[in-house]
Design an enzyme around this catalytic site. Structure first.
Site, PDB file in Angstrom:
ATOM      1  N   VAL A  43      48.220  29.615 -64.288  1.00 33.55           N
ATOM      2  CA  VAL A  43      47.206  29.083 -65.311  1.00 33.55           C
ATOM      3  C   VAL A  43      47.474  29.526 -66.721  1.00 33.55           C
ATOM      4  O   VAL A  43      46.913  29.133 -67.644  1.00 33.55           O
ATOM      5  CB  VAL A  43      45.951  29.256 -65.016  1.00 33.55           C
ATOM      6  CG1 VAL A  43      45.459  28.312 -63.764  1.00 33.55           C
ATOM      7  CG2 VAL A  43      45.142  30.485 -64.970  1.00 33.55           C
TER       8      VAL A  43
ATOM      9  N   TYR B 148      50.389  24.194 -55.767  1.00 30.67           N
ATOM     10  CA  TYR B 148      49.030  23.725 -55.229  1.00 30.67           C
ATOM     11  C   TYR B 148      49.181  22.486 -54.821  1.00 30.67           C
ATOM     12  O   TYR B 148      49.927  21.944 -54.257  1.00 30.67           O
ATOM     13  CB  TYR B 148      47.776  24.041 -56.226  1.00 30.67           C
ATOM     14  CG  TYR B 148      48.165  25.511 -56.816  1.00 30.67           C
ATOM     15  CD1 TYR B 148      48.004  26.542 -55.978  1.00 30.67           C
ATOM     16  CD2 TYR B 148      48.392  25.530 -58.110  1.00 30.67           C
ATOM     17  CE1 TYR B 148      47.997  27.655 -56.413  1.00 30.67           C
ATOM     18  CE2 TYR B 148      48.343  26.766 -58.735  1.00 30.67           C
ATOM     19  CZ  TYR B 148      48.487  27.818 -57.890  1.00 30.67           C
ATOM     20  OH  TYR B 148      48.510  29.014 -58.533  1.00 30.67           O
TER      21      TYR B 148
ATOM     22  N   SER C  59      49.186  33.173 -61.911  1.00 28.48           N
ATOM     23  CA  SER C  59      49.727  33.158 -60.485  1.00 28.48           C
ATOM     24  C   SER C  59      51.050  33.273 -60.079  1.00 28.48           C
ATOM     25  O   SER C  59      51.397  33.281 -58.990  1.00 28.48           O
ATOM     26  CB  SER C  59      49.241  31.806 -59.890  1.00 28.48           C
ATOM     27  OG  SER C  59      47.782  31.778 -59.679  1.00 28.48           O
TER      28      SER C  59
ATOM     29  N   LYS D  15      51.701  35.998 -57.942  1.00 30.80           N
ATOM     30  CA  LYS D  15      51.696  36.036 -56.544  1.00 30.80           C
ATOM     31  C   LYS D  15      52.947  36.160 -55.693  1.00 30.80           C
ATOM     32  O   LYS D  15      53.006  36.605 -54.665  1.00 30.80           O
ATOM     33  CB  LYS D  15      51.008  34.753 -55.985  1.00 30.80           C
ATOM     34  CG  LYS D  15      49.264  34.674 -56.797  1.00 30.80           C
ATOM     35  CD  LYS D  15      48.829  33.085 -56.438  1.00 30.80           C
ATOM     36  CE  LYS D  15      47.434  33.249 -57.036  1.00 30.80           C
ATOM     37  NZ  LYS D  15      46.814  31.816 -57.138  1.00 30.80           N
TER      38      LYS D  15
ATOM     39  N   TYR E  61      43.068  42.371 -57.943  1.00 34.75           N
ATOM     40  CA  TYR E  61      44.033  40.756 -58.137  1.00 34.75           C
ATOM     41  C   TYR E  61      43.826  40.406 -59.516  1.00 34.75           C
ATOM     42  O   TYR E  61      44.704  39.843 -60.100  1.00 34.75           O
ATOM     43  CB  TYR E  61      43.318  39.742 -57.050  1.00 34.75           C
ATOM     44  CG  TYR E  61      43.303  38.536 -57.415  1.00 34.75           C
ATOM     45  CD1 TYR E  61      44.614  37.880 -57.161  1.00 34.75           C
ATOM     46  CD2 TYR E  61      42.508  37.424 -58.047  1.00 34.75           C
ATOM     47  CE1 TYR E  61      44.896  36.590 -57.260  1.00 34.75           C
ATOM     48  CE2 TYR E  61      42.802  36.279 -58.375  1.00 34.75           C
ATOM     49  CZ  TYR E  61      44.079  35.710 -57.956  1.00 34.75           C
ATOM     50  OH  TYR E  61      44.188  34.329 -58.252  1.00 34.75           O
TER      51      TYR E  61
END
Ligand code: GLN
Length: 309
Positions: A263, A245, A70, A73, A197
């Site tokens: 992760v 998050y 991530s 991102k 993705y």
């Protein structure tokens, strides 16, 4: 503002933090839902810092490649904003979600507009915007090209085995993509967005490469000028509020710097004007953020006084 630590002070700090965190041996558990990541030895820790003098300092496993997941991102967001600009915000919000990275809950009550670009649903929309009619290969080449330019390292690549591993087990992301599609918030076929993705998440980097890639967001002298100051500031704001998050508040409390986790156990941390920092340790906490990596980041922020607060 505290004075910048000297070269030897910084190097000593890093070595001490590396020792402390290893001695604590509280590693957490690597991501279990991606088989390729589940096998990784948790007792590893890397730290790299690129500072305003243009130098990079490292400790531990800073040259071991890992899956950035991530953290990608952030790069996809920079690329998508470069491509379609602020129009992106019609399709994805800028608020913390208070939910896990792969949560579906808010997506239903908020009619398919993800809370922010860093939860999986938001990142899928960003990837869709990046595709806009192009083949996955082209969109991926743009993200990878951006990462290589930011870190000034053309050796950075995508680990296709990790992408395949996630493709085979990514039922939740598939559900999210199809749900977004049902709300007409994807322009491309869900399977095309998902494949792109998963490959974007499978970019492999070392802490040194990742810290190099963050220099532009930190506004360090000599960093590649790929994004405006305003855009960098705003992405840092999103990293601070949404980058971890439902653990974002805790990270801000402990570290006090914008950070984006993945992760794979990596975290990119920005100390605006001072440094770009990458930490990596594959074991995760209950929010899916690196356990030992966060501890290293907290110790570093305390030792340097680099918190933005
Ligand atoms: N590829 C991972 C997923 O979609 C990324 C999640 C993460 O790093 N938090 O589940």
């Amino acid at each position: 503002m505290t004075a910048a630590p000297s070269r030897t002070e910084l190097q000593d700090m890093l070595s001490r933090i590396d020792c402390d965190v290893r001695a604590t041996a509280d590693w957490g558990v690597p991501a279990q839902y991606i088989p390729q990541l589940a096998q990784i030895e948790p007792a590893q820790l890397g730290i790299a810092i690129c500072d305003a003098s243009g130098e990079c300092f490292t400790a531990g496993d800073a040259s071991v490649p890992f899956s950035i997941q991530s953290v990608s991102k952030v790069f996809a967001l920079i690329a998508a904003l470069g491509r379609i600009g602020d129009q992106l915000w019609y399709r994805v919000g800028r608020e913390p979600s208070g939910t896990s990275f792969d949560s579906m809950v808010l997506l239903e009550s908020e009619a398919g507009r993800p809370r922010n670009p860093f939860v999986n649903a938001g990142a899928l929309v960003v990837t869709d915007a990046l595709l806009s009619g192009r083949a996955p290969k082209q969109a991926l080449a743009e993200v990878l090209g951006l990462v290589r330019a930011l870190s000034e390292d053309d050796a950075i690549h995508i680990d296709a085995d990790v992408a395949r591993s996630e493709q085979a087990t990514g039922a939740r992301n598939k559900a999210l993509a199809h749900y977004l599609d049902s709300h007409k918030n994807l322009r491309e076929e869900p399977e095309k967005v998902l494949g792109t993705y998963f490959h974007q998440c499978a970019i492999e980097m070392t802490c040194v490469q990742l810290a190099m890639a963050g220099r532009s967001l930190a506004g360090l002298p000599g960093a590649p000028s790929v994004l405006s100051e305003t855009r960098a500031r705003r992405i840092n704001a999103l990293m601070m509020t949404c980058g971890h998050y439902d653990g974002s508040g805790e990270f801000a409390f402990r570290v006090g710097l914008p950070g984006k986790s993945g992760v794979g156990g990596g975290i990119l941390i920005i100390a605006p004007g001072r440094a770009s920092i990458a930490v990596w340790s594959p074991g995760l906490d209950e929010y899916g953020n690196s356990k030992a990596g966060t501890r290293a980041a907290a110790l570093l922020s305390e030792a340097t006084g680099w918190s933005v607060f």
